[in-house]
Design a protein around this motif. Structure first.
Motif, PDB file in Angstrom:
ATOM      1  N   THR A   1      35.854  29.792   1.446  1.00 52.07           N
ATOM      2  CA  THR A   1      36.059  31.017   0.682  1.00 52.07           C
ATOM      3  C   THR A   1      36.629  32.085   1.601  1.00 52.07           C
TER       4      THR A   1
ATOM      5  N   ARG B   1      38.439  36.275   1.666  1.00 49.32           N
ATOM      6  CA  ARG B   1      38.432  37.583   1.009  1.00 49.32           C
ATOM      7  C   ARG B   1      39.805  37.855   0.406  1.00 49.32           C
TER       8      ARG B   1
ATOM      9  N   GLU C   1      41.515  42.638  -4.457  1.00 53.36           N
ATOM     10  CA  GLU C   1      40.348  42.933  -5.269  1.00 53.36           C
ATOM     11  C   GLU C   1      39.044  42.944  -4.460  1.00 53.36           C
TER      12      GLU C   1
ATOM     13  N   VAL D   1      37.154  40.571  -3.239  1.00 53.03           N
ATOM     14  CA  VAL D   1      36.170  39.576  -3.664  1.00 53.03           C
ATOM     15  C   VAL D   1      36.474  38.264  -2.959  1.00 53.03           C
ATOM     16  N   ASP D   2      35.452  37.409  -2.861  1.00 54.12           N
ATOM     17  CA  ASP D   2      35.646  36.099  -2.255  1.00 54.12           C
ATOM     18  C   ASP D   2      36.333  35.177  -3.249  1.00 54.12           C
TER      19      ASP D   2
END
Length: 143
Positions: A122, A124, A128, A130-131
């Motif tokens: 995962t 970033r 946005e 988010v992961d």
């Protein structure tokens, strides 16, 4: 003539305030740009690390093509070389505990003579914050 000079008082202060406002917006934009650049640098480093891990396993398989089944994850087919299987297991442990962010999964599948190494982690998302899932897939022909 005194009245003409009296009307222009404070114009310099107004000019200075406008210049400071423009400078503040410029510095704010520069700070935001630097944040995006740092996130992109981290993403590039993660992709580079993932590529190094994939290259490492593919190189092991290329050096030892007779035991290519030993370099699959999860283990598939008969492996005639316990040392090769141990190196693959050690590689998987390094990948899982390595320098990639988030939960990392690694697979290596053999289809004919092609070895496909897939790494998932995962990362970033810079837009946005988010992961989001990231994937690197590398393929080599083992003969």
């Amino acid at each position: 003539m005194k009245t003409h000079l009296h009307k222009q008082r404070g114009v310099g202060l107004l000019d200075a305030m406008i210049a400071m406002a423009i400078l503040a917006f410029g510095l704010l934009a520069l700070t935001r740009f630097q944040g995006h650049m740092m996130a992109q640098t981290k993403e590039t480093q993660s992709r580079s690390v993932a590529r190094q891990f994939a290259d490492e396993l593919m190189s092991l398989a290329l050096v030892d093509p007779a035991n290519v089944n030993c370099y699959t994850l999860p283990a598939a087919g008969a492996c005639g070389n316990p040392t090769a299987r141990a190196m693959t297991t050690a590689w998987a442990t390094r990948v899982a505990n390595g320098r990639l962010p988030g939960v990392v999964t690694a697979t290596a599948a053999l289809a004919g003579t092609q070895l496909t190494v897939t790494l998932n982690w995962t990362g970033r998302d810079t837009t946005e914050a988010v992961d989001v899932p990231r994937t690197l897939m590398a393929v080599t022909d083992v003969q």
